[in-house]
Design an enzyme around this catalytic site. Structure first.
Site, PDB file in Angstrom:
ATOM      1  N   ARG A   1      -9.168   1.576   9.475  1.00  0.00           N
ATOM      2  CA  ARG A   1      -8.727   0.160   9.632  1.00  0.00           C
ATOM      3  C   ARG A   1      -9.553  -0.421  10.691  1.00  0.00           C
ATOM      4  O   ARG A   1      -9.512  -1.451  10.795  1.00  0.00           O
ATOM      5  CB  ARG A   1      -7.628   0.418  10.657  1.00  0.00           C
ATOM      6  CG  ARG A   1      -6.178  -0.240   9.859  1.00  0.00           C
ATOM      7  CD  ARG A   1      -4.974   0.141  10.847  1.00  0.00           C
ATOM      8  NE  ARG A   1      -3.757  -0.763  10.497  1.00  0.00           N
ATOM      9  CZ  ARG A   1      -2.857  -0.398  10.002  1.00  0.00           C
ATOM     10  NH1 ARG A   1      -2.981   0.919   9.301  1.00  0.00           N
ATOM     11  NH2 ARG A   1      -1.863  -0.970   9.647  1.00  0.00           N
TER      12      ARG A   1
ATOM     13  N   ARG B   1      -0.104  -8.597  13.592  1.00  0.00           N
ATOM     14  CA  ARG B   1      -0.719  -7.587  12.785  1.00  0.00           C
ATOM     15  C   ARG B   1      -1.436  -8.228  11.881  1.00  0.00           C
ATOM     16  O   ARG B   1      -2.572  -7.674  11.567  1.00  0.00           O
ATOM     17  CB  ARG B   1       0.291  -6.653  11.975  1.00  0.00           C
ATOM     18  CG  ARG B   1       1.179  -5.724  13.132  1.00  0.00           C
ATOM     19  CD  ARG B   1       2.189  -5.393  12.714  1.00  0.00           C
ATOM     20  NE  ARG B   1       2.403  -4.436  11.426  1.00  0.00           N
ATOM     21  CZ  ARG B   1       3.265  -4.269  10.615  1.00  0.00           C
ATOM     22  NH1 ARG B   1       4.422  -4.899  10.762  1.00  0.00           N
ATOM     23  NH2 ARG B   1       3.213  -3.612   9.512  1.00  0.00           N
TER      24      ARG B   1
ATOM     25  N   ARG C   1      11.668  -1.732  10.589  1.00  0.00           N
ATOM     26  CA  ARG C   1      10.673  -1.167  11.519  1.00  0.00           C
ATOM     27  C   ARG C   1      10.683  -2.333  12.909  1.00  0.00           C
ATOM     28  O   ARG C   1      10.908  -3.433  12.608  1.00  0.00           O
ATOM     29  CB  ARG C   1       9.350  -0.963  11.107  1.00  0.00           C
ATOM     30  CG  ARG C   1       9.245  -0.032  10.225  1.00  0.00           C
ATOM     31  CD  ARG C   1       8.061   0.113   9.408  1.00  0.00           C
ATOM     32  NE  ARG C   1       6.728  -0.336  10.010  1.00  0.00           N
ATOM     33  CZ  ARG C   1       5.668  -0.231   9.382  1.00  0.00           C
ATOM     34  NH1 ARG C   1       5.445   0.167   8.292  1.00  0.00           N
ATOM     35  NH2 ARG C   1       4.431  -0.618   9.972  1.00  0.00           N
TER      36      ARG C   1
ATOM     37  N   ARG D   1      12.095  -6.221   4.694  1.00  0.00           N
ATOM     38  CA  ARG D   1      11.887  -4.709   4.355  1.00  0.00           C
ATOM     39  C   ARG D   1      12.843  -3.811   5.275  1.00  0.00           C
ATOM     40  O   ARG D   1      12.920  -3.842   6.661  1.00  0.00           O
ATOM     41  CB  ARG D   1      10.378  -4.199   4.598  1.00  0.00           C
ATOM     42  CG  ARG D   1       9.954  -2.804   4.779  1.00  0.00           C
ATOM     43  CD  ARG D   1       8.540  -2.712   4.810  1.00  0.00           C
ATOM     44  NE  ARG D   1       7.820  -2.961   5.973  1.00  0.00           N
ATOM     45  CZ  ARG D   1       6.570  -2.608   6.272  1.00  0.00           C
ATOM     46  NH1 ARG D   1       5.529  -2.250   5.219  1.00  0.00           N
ATOM     47  NH2 ARG D   1       5.990  -2.437   7.226  1.00  0.00           N
TER      48      ARG D   1
ATOM     49  N   LYS E   1       0.732  -1.218  -0.044  1.00  0.00           N
ATOM     50  CA  LYS E   1      -0.119   0.021  -0.033  1.00  0.00           C
ATOM     51  C   LYS E   1       0.750   1.430   0.009  1.00  0.00           C
ATOM     52  O   LYS E   1       0.870   2.003  -0.741  1.00  0.00           O
ATOM     53  CB  LYS E   1      -0.876  -0.027   1.389  1.00  0.00           C
ATOM     54  CG  LYS E   1      -1.906  -0.916   1.285  1.00  0.00           C
ATOM     55  CD  LYS E   1      -2.908  -0.945   2.505  1.00  0.00           C
ATOM     56  CE  LYS E   1      -2.330  -0.765   3.825  1.00  0.00           C
ATOM     57  NZ  LYS E   1      -1.521  -1.995   4.178  1.00  0.00           N
TER      58      LYS E   1
HETATM   59  P1  AMP Z   1       1.399   0.756   9.134  1.00  0.00           P
HETATM   60  O1  AMP Z   1       2.509   1.673   8.806  1.00  0.00           O
HETATM   61  O2  AMP Z   1       0.142   1.111   8.267  1.00  0.00           O
HETATM   62  O3  AMP Z   1       1.411  -0.657   9.102  1.00  0.00           O
HETATM   63  O4  AMP Z   1       0.811   1.234  10.660  1.00  0.00           O
HETATM   64  C1  AMP Z   1       1.811   0.898  11.870  1.00  0.00           C
HETATM   65  C2  AMP Z   1       1.067   0.843  13.073  1.00  0.00           C
HETATM   66  O5  AMP Z   1       0.425   2.172  13.167  1.00  0.00           O
HETATM   67  C3  AMP Z   1      -0.236  -0.246  13.056  1.00  0.00           C
HETATM   68  O6  AMP Z   1       0.134  -1.519  13.106  1.00  0.00           O
HETATM   69  C4  AMP Z   1      -1.040   0.602  14.294  1.00  0.00           C
HETATM   70  O7  AMP Z   1      -0.420   0.181  15.407  1.00  0.00           O
HETATM   71  C5  AMP Z   1      -0.875   2.147  13.940  1.00  0.00           C
HETATM   72  N1  AMP Z   1      -1.690   2.432  12.857  1.00  0.00           N
HETATM   73  C6  AMP Z   1      -1.686   3.089  11.833  1.00  0.00           C
HETATM   74  N2  AMP Z   1      -2.844   3.432  11.289  1.00  0.00           N
HETATM   75  C7  AMP Z   1      -3.575   3.170  11.941  1.00  0.00           C
HETATM   76  C8  AMP Z   1      -5.069   3.259  12.233  1.00  0.00           C
HETATM   77  N3  AMP Z   1      -5.931   3.803  10.941  1.00  0.00           N
HETATM   78  N4  AMP Z   1      -5.726   3.032  13.115  1.00  0.00           N
HETATM   79  C9  AMP Z   1      -5.034   2.264  14.144  1.00  0.00           C
HETATM   80  N5  AMP Z   1      -3.816   2.205  14.483  1.00  0.00           N
HETATM   81  C10 AMP Z   1      -3.115   2.516  13.283  1.00  0.00           C
END
Ligand code: AMP
Length: 215
Positions: A88, A172, A161, A127, A13
């Site tokens: 989400r 996740r 990360r 990654r 994404k």
């Molecule tokens: P991502 O980079 O999108 O994988 O997000 C990394 C982490 O940030 C996720 O595992 C959540 O802990 C938090 N996070 C990101 N976006 C959201 C969202 N829309 N709602 C809740 N937690 C989020």
């Protein structure tokens, strides 16, 4: 064009959304990047979010909705935006619809990118990310030129990360299935969903995404 990229962690994404937004002149809104910036700057939000993120869980809906409400009212979103990582949960999707409606706007599309779990785990554990520009590399499929530093920031070492360890990635994926996957039906039933394969060369996936957005 206002669009949401849906799909599990590691499906692409961020990478595909960044290219789409750049080519079309739309804003890329990555809630994960916004949270990681807050963590790095040790803001109150960052302090609240860090443990939740490291555990692979979700930050509370009201916090996320507040962030996105502010970000989507900034001037660079006027021509459109690509949301990566938001919504989400169903309450987040409802809040997004409501905040756009308040502005007499609507969401045009939700594009679902898909790939099998084993592929996602493999991708996420290889990654690497530039801490300055957030460009993402993959040591298997898209390595940096020298393998260790960002191509665009030669002095900057790439890092992994904290939530990309295998155990956290599996958590996740579970969280995705339980809380986020219901959004596929949510947008399908509203006639907004398009589906694109996340498997294949970056350019191929991008081609399919661009078609889905155009058609
Ligand atoms: P991502 O980079 O999108 O994988 O997000 C990394 C982490 O940030 C996720 O595992 C959540 O802990 C938090 N996070 C990101 N976006 C959201 C969202 N829309 N709602 C809740 N937690 C989020």
């Amino acid at each position: 064009m206002r669009l949401v990229l849906l799909g599990p962690p590691g499906v692409g994404k961020g990478t595909q959304g960044r290219r789409l937004a750049t080519e079309r002149g739309w804003a890329l809104i990555s809630t994960g990047d916004m949270l990681r910036d807050a963590v790095a700057r040790q803001t109150p939000l960052g302090k609240q979010a860090k443990q939740i993120m490291d555990a692979g869980q979700l930050v509370p809906d009201d916090v996320m909705v507040g962030l996105v409400r502010e970000r989507t009212s900034e001037a660079d979103t006027r021509e459109g935006f690509v949301l990566d990582g938001f919504p989400r949960t169903v309450p987040q999707a409802d809040a997004l619809g409501a905040m756009l409606a308040e502005r007499s706007q609507e969401l045009d599309l939700a594009v679902l990118l898909q790939a099998p779990d084993e592929e996602l785990v493999r991708r996420l554990s290889s990654r690497w990310e530039c801490p300055v520009c957030r460009r993402v590399y993959n040591s298997l499929s898209a390595p940096a030129k020298d393998g260790r530093h960002c191509d665009d920031h030669p002095g900057t070492g790439l890092r992994q990360r904290e939530d990309d360890s295998e155990a956290t990635v599996r958590r996740r994926l579970e969280v995705y299935r339980r809380q986020t996957a219901p959004l596929v039906e949510y947008y399908r039933s509203r006639g907004r969903l398009r589906e694109v394969t996340g498997i294949g060369a970056l350019d191929e996936v991008y081609g399919a995404l661009a078609l889905a957005v155009a058609g």
